[in-house]
Design a protein around this motif. Structure first.
Motif, PDB file in Angstrom:
ATOM      1  N   ALA A  29       0.845  -1.203   0.000  1.00  0.00           N
ATOM      2  CA  ALA A  29       0.000   0.000   0.000  1.00  0.00           C
ATOM      3  C   ALA A  29       0.880   1.253   0.000  1.00  0.00           C
ATOM      4  N   SER A  30       1.951   1.224   0.788  1.00  0.00           N
ATOM      5  CA  SER A  30       2.885   2.361   0.824  1.00  0.00           C
ATOM      6  C   SER A  30       3.576   2.556  -0.519  1.00  0.00           C
ATOM      7  N   ALA A  39      -0.481  -0.061  -9.780  1.00  0.00           N
ATOM      8  CA  ALA A  39      -0.112  -1.477  -9.810  1.00  0.00           C
ATOM      9  C   ALA A  39       1.387  -1.643  -9.590  1.00  0.00           C
ATOM     10  N   VAL A  40       1.723  -2.745  -8.921  1.00  0.00           N
ATOM     11  CA  VAL A  40       3.116  -3.135  -8.720  1.00  0.00           C
ATOM     12  C   VAL A  40       3.260  -4.540  -9.289  1.00  0.00           C
ATOM     13  N   ASP A  57      -6.819  -5.064  -5.932  1.00  0.00           N
ATOM     14  CA  ASP A  57      -6.438  -6.199  -5.087  1.00  0.00           C
ATOM     15  C   ASP A  57      -6.335  -5.763  -3.623  1.00  0.00           C
ATOM     16  N   LEU A  58      -5.795  -4.574  -3.391  1.00  0.00           N
ATOM     17  CA  LEU A  58      -5.666  -4.045  -2.034  1.00  0.00           C
ATOM     18  C   LEU A  58      -7.037  -3.861  -1.391  1.00  0.00           C
ATOM     19  N   PRO A  73       1.640 -11.652   3.298  1.00  0.00           N
ATOM     20  CA  PRO A  73       2.495 -11.461   2.113  1.00  0.00           C
ATOM     21  C   PRO A  73       1.630 -11.201   0.866  1.00  0.00           C
ATOM     22  N   VAL A  74       2.118 -10.364   0.011  1.00  0.00           N
ATOM     23  CA  VAL A  74       1.372  -9.999  -1.191  1.00  0.00           C
ATOM     24  C   VAL A  74       1.048 -11.222  -2.045  1.00  0.00           C
ATOM     25  N   SER A  75       1.841 -12.262  -1.950  1.00  0.00           N
ATOM     26  CA  SER A  75       1.598 -13.477  -2.739  1.00  0.00           C
ATOM     27  C   SER A  75       0.218 -14.074  -2.460  1.00  0.00           C
TER      28      SER A  75
END
Length: 144
Positions: A29-30, A39-40, A57-58, A73-75
């Motif tokens: 988020a940061s 997007a990342v 997604d967040l 974890p983002v995964s």
């Protein structure tokens, strides 16, 4: 001549904000906020695309799991099946896919490696430029 993804990347640059799959969602988020992006791209150690994590997604993760998701974890919340394009893809082709599949960000892959990212804003800007150039050519033709 059709505008391609390569032409957009040559103009805007090929830098992509990435993160490893173990990054906590709070940190994601940061990253989104600090970079003012939507997007990342999640990458493996060898810079291959492992997923993508977007603002949607967040929001979805927080809606499903509450604040507890921030340490996850983002995964666990990223989109794993990532549509990618190549540098030879035309803007018209890309815009069609983005519209049909409701994507706002598409990573660009070259020889199996991440080489850029195209947003819907990038595609629209290039299309507007193309239409403006066509209009100028028509004006010149009529005046000439």
């Amino acid at each position: 001549m059709a505008i391609t993804v390569r032409m957009i990347l040559d103009q805007k640059g090929r830098a992509v904000v990435t993160a490893p799959a173990g990054t906590p969602i709070a940190e994601m988020a940061s990253i989104l906020h600090q970079n003012r992006i939507g997007a990342v791209v999640i990458v493996s150690a060898d810079n291959k695309i492992a997923g993508i994590f977007t603002e949607r997604d967040l929001v979805g993760a927080i809606a499903k799991h509450g604040a507890a998701t921030l340490t996850t974890p983002v995964s666990q919340e990223m989109t794993e099946k990532v549509y990618r394009c190549e540098e030879g893809t035309t803007v018209n082709e890309l815009m069609q896919v983005m519209t049909e599949r409701h994507f706002r960000h598409v990573p660009v892959e070259t020889e199996g490696r991440l080489s850029g990212i195209i947003s819907i804003g990038d595609a629209v800007k290039s299309r507007i430029r193309e239409v403006e150039q066509e209009a100028e050519h028509i004006k010149s033709y009529i005046a000439g």
